[in-house]
Write a protein that holds these residues in place. Structure first.
Motif: not given
Ligand code: FES
Ligand code: FES
Lengths: 143, 143
Positions: A10-15, A45-52, A56-60, A65-66
């Motif tokens: 939750i903290k990460a998503v709000l950030f 955790l961010l990877q799990e949230l992105a997968k679900r 959102s995220s992009t590599r490279g 994350f955003y």
DNA sequence: TCTAAAATATGATTTAAATCATATTTAAGA
DNA sequence: TCTTAAATATGATTTAAATCATATTTTAGA
């Protein structure tokens, strides 16, 4: 009732809601420190949230994350559901089994209403609205 | 928010409230099975509750655990406080630090009121009242 | 098309809570 | 006063959650 992992998520998503957007992605290492969560842990955790699809995220290079505008319409319960699972927050305070108003445990009627209210409240505000509160100084993102 | 140990302790105390009294003490081995908690584990919890004067006990043959009439006037929050400690249930849902309405985290206002209500409710009914509900079939002691 | 920078996938390690084990103390009853 | 049945005290072990580590994949830019 709510795991540490969910709290961190939750903290990460709000950030992200406050500091990122489609054009301004943020790397894990720049998220971990300000929210005071170990980098490798929040990365997972961010990877799990992105997968679900909650974030959102992009590599490279230039990746990170955003939150897309749809992501910002999610609510806190969505995050808890993904990290902890639906059942955990709804389990009986005594038995860990099915919580059931027609076959209640001795403290069901002491706890059930406030839990319903809590869950309802956690669904009420979008991530975006909560982020605005922080921007307006109405709340703070704690360590 | 509420540990497994607290849940077990609450179940055990309610079991004692229903089945024991000054003249009818109950041994750990006769408590563990019906409430479905490992004997050695519930023994430790009962010892802690007895030391903290939430339940009563006597050693030796014909000994066991029971609730005195004063014990039966305690409430569920008393048990949680002894097993988990006061601060745990009152900690911030995000930061684990001091939860403070004048410096709230982003979800403080979503969670605070229902938590206050929950704690208030858990203090409202005596163990005796909750045990009566079970005796009257208004609630059940779950596994 | 190569290189470097990012997330992703996967699994190992650590830690705190849960669980188990047992020697000691107390008290009833023979 | 002895024996035995109970709680008590203390600590060890196990387990699940939290935390850490790293090889792989993707993508921007030279
Ligand atoms: S049955 Fe126990 S909280 Fe609902
Ligand atoms: S400050 Fe976070 S719940 Fe109160």
């Amino acid at each position: 009732m709510i795991s540490n992992s969910s709290k961190y998520a939750i903290k990460a998503v709000l950030f992200l809601a406050i500091h990122s957007n489609e054009e301004n992605k943020i790397m894990v290492k720049d998220i971990a420190e300000p929210i005071n969560v170990p980098q490798a842990y929040i990365a997972k955790l961010l990877q799990e949230l992105a997968k679900r699809k909650l974030i959102s995220s992009t590599r490279g290079p230039k990746g990170g994350f955003y939150l897309s505008s749809e992501d910002k319409e999610r609510n806190v319960m969505d995050i808890i559901s993904v990290i902890d699972g639906e059942k955990k927050i709804n389990s009986c305070l005594l038995s860990l089994e099915r919580c059931n108003s027609s076959n209640p445990c001795p403290i069901h009627h002491l706890a059930n209403q406030s839990r319903i209210v809590l869950i309802e409240n956690l669904k009420q505000n979008s991530i975006n609205e909560l982020a605005l509160d922080v921007k307006n100084g109405k709340s703070k993102l704690p360590l």
